[in-house]
Design an enzyme around this catalytic site. Sequence first.
Site: not given
Length: 477
Positions: A43, A45, A48, A163
């Site tokens: 994403g 930021f 993963t 979220d």
Amino acid sequence: MRHCLNPACLHPSNPESHQFCVKCGQKLLLRERYWAKKIIGQGGFGRTFLAVDEDKPSKPFCVIKQLLPQAQGTASLGKAAELFAQEAEQLEQLGHHPQIPELLAYFTDEGQQYLVQEFVNGKTLDQELAENGVFSEPQIRELLIDVLGILDFVHGKNVIHRDVKPDNIIRKSSDQKLVLVDFGAAKVLKQVQRTVTGTIIGAPEYCAPEQAMGKAKFISDLYSLGVTCLHLLTQMSPFDLYDSDEMEWAWRDFLNGNAVSDELGQILDHLIQQAPKRRSQSAQAVLQDLQPSAVRSPQTPQTSSSLPKTQTRPASLRVPKRYQRLAELLKAGDWRNADQETVKQILAVANRTEEGWLDIDNIKKFPCEDLRAIDQLWVNYSQGRFGFSIQKRIYQTLGGTRQYDEQVWKAFGDAVGWRKRQSWLSYKDLTFNTQAPEGHLPGLCVGGEWWVWWRGFWGGSKEIGSSFASRLADCNI
């Protein structure tokens, strides 16, 4: 193969024996312990990675989160790093909860910041929805009870998840428990990004109105959980479930025969109120509405005498033609004949009427839609007392998994009233009325004896018994 972590390289095909990337030369082992296997999320930021913990003999999987904020400027980058560190401290506390991934490490390496977390092996609720179709009311109740317990713990630590959505709730393969994931840096950094650019926090479809304006509250998570339930009940985008002309939710118009009681409907309506003051005000309050006797500390173990109770009201059902007779018997409260009609139809569906029993292969292939239809009829007409899903919930609450455990099975028999004074009852001694313990029925018999896939198989062939438990889990019953 080992995946390079250098943001400017990301070469995915380094041999596992290599310590350095063959393309850029950067070391592949973080802290001489963790190495990335592949990217599983990306994403604005960070990234993963699915990774391996080389320091443990079993070399278990873990998750590496790499911070890569897009915000520019010394102040923005400094604040991002500060909040990343704060998030790591929060995760260290939250990680001690059995339904939140544990923080394994937090450090800086080669100028990059990393979080390393426990890997949760399982399927997200969105994956379950895609594979098995819409969730039933009993499944939604189980989901709410499980996730509300986690949110109660999280909110007690002064943390807002921000979220909650089907993709961030995983059912563990090992024990079928739900795990709330993604407490990562992105959630904190979105707060920074919002301050700078006005970016919305969280997934827009599930985001509470106040959260979209940068004013997230604990009850914003409750709103997102409520919207998650609507999506799982209808398999529709939350955007399509909201009537913008009338400024109201129209989710009931998209149920397509999926039965939802008035009681659960009102709970969901309370969760998804647009105005925060009109919304459910705490996870504990919603749990109290769902099951007044079961509100307790998330860490309090449950015994067979303190199992959660599920209460529902009968709702109109779209009954398949095959199960019209079963529906009539259940509606009339003729529980004994309904039990035997259930056996009759299950054998017919499996094409095993002549044999009068099912083998492992029959159970593994038994249609989920038929199991689900039978379960919904039992749950609906018993007002949430009887049904496969009720039995499964009790069994799992006592620690039951797909693997046979004699002590758990005996505790289950005690809980649902199939055992008295440490002895199993005969079928004729079951209680065929609503005074029976929760989960007492279906008992399922053939020829006056216990039917094979419950006590007969569990008490005799462990493999066949665990096959039925696995089929219930596979079908999300």
